[in-house]
Design a protein around this motif. Sequence first.
Motif, PDB file in Angstrom:
ATOM      1  N   TYR A   1      42.424 107.622  44.278  1.00 50.44           N
ATOM      2  CA  TYR A   1      43.225 107.695  45.513  1.00 50.44           C
ATOM      3  C   TYR A   1      43.805 109.091  45.703  1.00 50.44           C
ATOM      4  CZ  TYR A   1      46.402 106.495  49.270  1.00 50.44           C
ATOM      5  OH  TYR A   1      47.043 106.472  50.482  1.00 50.44           O
TER       6      TYR A   1
ATOM      7  N   SER B   1      41.539 111.340  47.153  1.00 51.92           N
ATOM      8  CA  SER B   1      41.131 110.927  48.507  1.00 51.92           C
ATOM      9  C   SER B   1      39.713 110.351  48.546  1.00 51.92           C
ATOM     10  CB  SER B   1      41.258 112.107  49.494  1.00 51.92           C
ATOM     11  OG  SER B   1      42.627 112.358  49.789  1.00 51.92           O
TER      12      SER B   1
ATOM     13  N   ASN C   1      43.735  98.408  44.936  1.00 50.38           N
ATOM     14  CA  ASN C   1      44.843  98.671  45.853  1.00 50.38           C
ATOM     15  C   ASN C   1      46.175  98.183  45.291  1.00 50.38           C
ATOM     16  OD1 ASN C   1      42.922  99.714  47.531  1.00 50.38           O
ATOM     17  ND2 ASN C   1      43.030  98.098  49.073  1.00 50.38           N
TER      18      ASN C   1
ATOM     19  N   HIS D   1      45.579 112.408  51.448  1.00 55.05           N
ATOM     20  CA  HIS D   1      45.916 113.639  52.167  1.00 55.05           C
ATOM     21  C   HIS D   1      46.549 113.361  53.536  1.00 55.05           C
ATOM     22  CE1 HIS D   1      41.698 112.867  53.517  1.00 55.05           C
ATOM     23  NE2 HIS D   1      42.225 113.178  54.692  1.00 55.05           N
ATOM     24  N   ASN D   2      46.500 112.096  53.996  1.00 56.84           N
ATOM     25  CA  ASN D   2      47.143 111.734  55.255  1.00 56.84           C
ATOM     26  C   ASN D   2      48.612 111.356  55.076  1.00 56.84           C
ATOM     27  OD1 ASN D   2      44.102 110.091  56.054  1.00 56.84           O
ATOM     28  ND2 ASN D   2      44.781 112.031  56.947  1.00 56.84           N
TER      29      ASN D   2
ATOM     30  N   ARG E   1      53.451 111.441  49.113  1.00 53.87           N
ATOM     31  CA  ARG E   1      52.542 111.954  48.074  1.00 53.87           C
ATOM     32  C   ARG E   1      53.301 112.182  46.770  1.00 53.87           C
ATOM     33  NH1 ARG E   1      50.504 115.235  52.375  1.00 53.87           N
ATOM     34  NH2 ARG E   1      51.563 117.070  51.503  1.00 53.87           N
TER      35      ARG E   1
ATOM     36  N   SER F   1      40.688 105.097  51.187  1.00 50.17           N
ATOM     37  CA  SER F   1      41.939 104.985  51.943  1.00 50.17           C
ATOM     38  C   SER F   1      42.532 103.590  51.754  1.00 50.17           C
ATOM     39  CB  SER F   1      41.689 105.239  53.429  1.00 50.17           C
ATOM     40  OG  SER F   1      40.863 104.211  53.977  1.00 50.17           O
TER      41      SER F   1
ATOM     42  N   ASN G   1      43.790 102.557  56.159  1.00 47.90           N
ATOM     43  CA  ASN G   1      43.267 103.693  56.930  1.00 47.90           C
ATOM     44  C   ASN G   1      44.020 105.000  56.684  1.00 47.90           C
ATOM     45  OD1 ASN G   1      41.211 102.169  58.264  1.00 47.90           O
ATOM     46  ND2 ASN G   1      42.813 101.317  59.610  1.00 47.90           N
ATOM     47  N   ARG G   2      44.710 105.077  55.553  1.00 46.53           N
ATOM     48  CA  ARG G   2      45.421 106.314  55.213  1.00 46.53           C
ATOM     49  C   ARG G   2      44.937 106.809  53.854  1.00 46.53           C
ATOM     50  NH1 ARG G   2      51.647 105.990  55.447  1.00 46.53           N
ATOM     51  NH2 ARG G   2      51.485 108.234  55.919  1.00 46.53           N
ATOM     52  N   PHE G   3      44.292 107.981  53.877  1.00 46.75           N
ATOM     53  CA  PHE G   3      43.912 108.637  52.644  1.00 46.75           C
ATOM     54  C   PHE G   3      45.148 109.322  52.051  1.00 46.75           C
ATOM     55  CE2 PHE G   3      39.863 108.251  54.782  1.00 46.75           C
ATOM     56  CZ  PHE G   3      38.968 107.990  53.747  1.00 46.75           C
TER      57      PHE G   3
END
Length: 360
Positions: free
Chosen positions: A90, A93, A50, A103-104, A110, A96, A99-101
């Motif tokens: 990442y 996807s 991360n 694609h979110n 992006r 996450s 809690n955010r992938f």
Amino acid sequence: MNIKLHEITVRDVAEGYVDNAEEGVVGYGGRLNIRPKYQREFIYDVEKRNAVLDTIRKGFPLNVMYWVKNEDGTFEVLDGQQRTISFCQYVNSDFSIDNRFFHNLTETERNQILDYKLMIYFCEGNDKEKLDWFRIINIAGMKLTDQELRNAVYTGPWLSHAKTIFSKSNCAAYLLAKDYVPGSPIRQELLETAIRWKSKGEIEKYMAEHQHDPNANALWTYFKSVIDWVKLTFPKYRKEMKGIDWGGLYDQFGGDTLDTADLERQIETLMMDDDVTSKKGVYTYVLTRDEKHLNIRAFTPAQKRSAYERQKGKCSRCRKQFQEAEMEADHITPWSEGGKTEPKNCQMLCRECNRRKGAK
């Protein structure tokens, strides 16, 4: 050695990203082998993974990475594999963050990741040049082991097959020899040990000679023979058996007829001998009879001083007078003949007399 620095976006590196458990990981439109077969498996933990994305999202610089450029125009990641897989996973996807992938994310978020510029060195050269350069740049991050560096140079069908035996978690070599050979399969330590035994220490020469062999059957057969010989010769296992140079002992004594019961009696006696400070060396000693492997306990300074005073400063052999610093402690009755490292068995000899005694 030809080395050039390039700026390449995450978007370009992640294009065509595929993670195949058997064939490795590729990206950069299929031209980049992100995890070559010689490389370790992905080992970053969640926090480190991360942190890579956090660095990219904030626009902070990542450490430079190094790619090997092959003759056919493709590339292999030498240094930066963990970081590359982190951001590719990442973007794909695969996980996450908060809690955010990927694609979110919003389009702006992006693009912020995809347009991030990575600093990457392309390295070209012959085997020796590449190996020398790899060692020089291997100074930061999750360092490659010496064997991983060699694997980067001598990749080919022989190495690919050898890795299936020696370099996977719970691979055949690990399951066979984990009690006798230290190290991690995925850090290439078992493979390194096997090649070192087989090549008598000339690892790079051996890998160069066999780089294009269709398989590593000869290495695996030899390795199994060594471990089988150890288990038959020393059937009672002790923890001290892990990490011994079994390959060298096998090469020297593997063809001899050995009395395993007698060897075990000797080992048991030596393990209980307080004068033997290197218990691991017992196994080498019972075969070679070289006492240096036992690291026999030395006389203490107090014992030396007591013997020096008792002898009134005279060498026990030549009877000449010396300062204590000019003399050395010696076992009156040698350890090999039952003499112990205790005050009554200590005598002081001048260096010349001690040398002459040791040469006999």
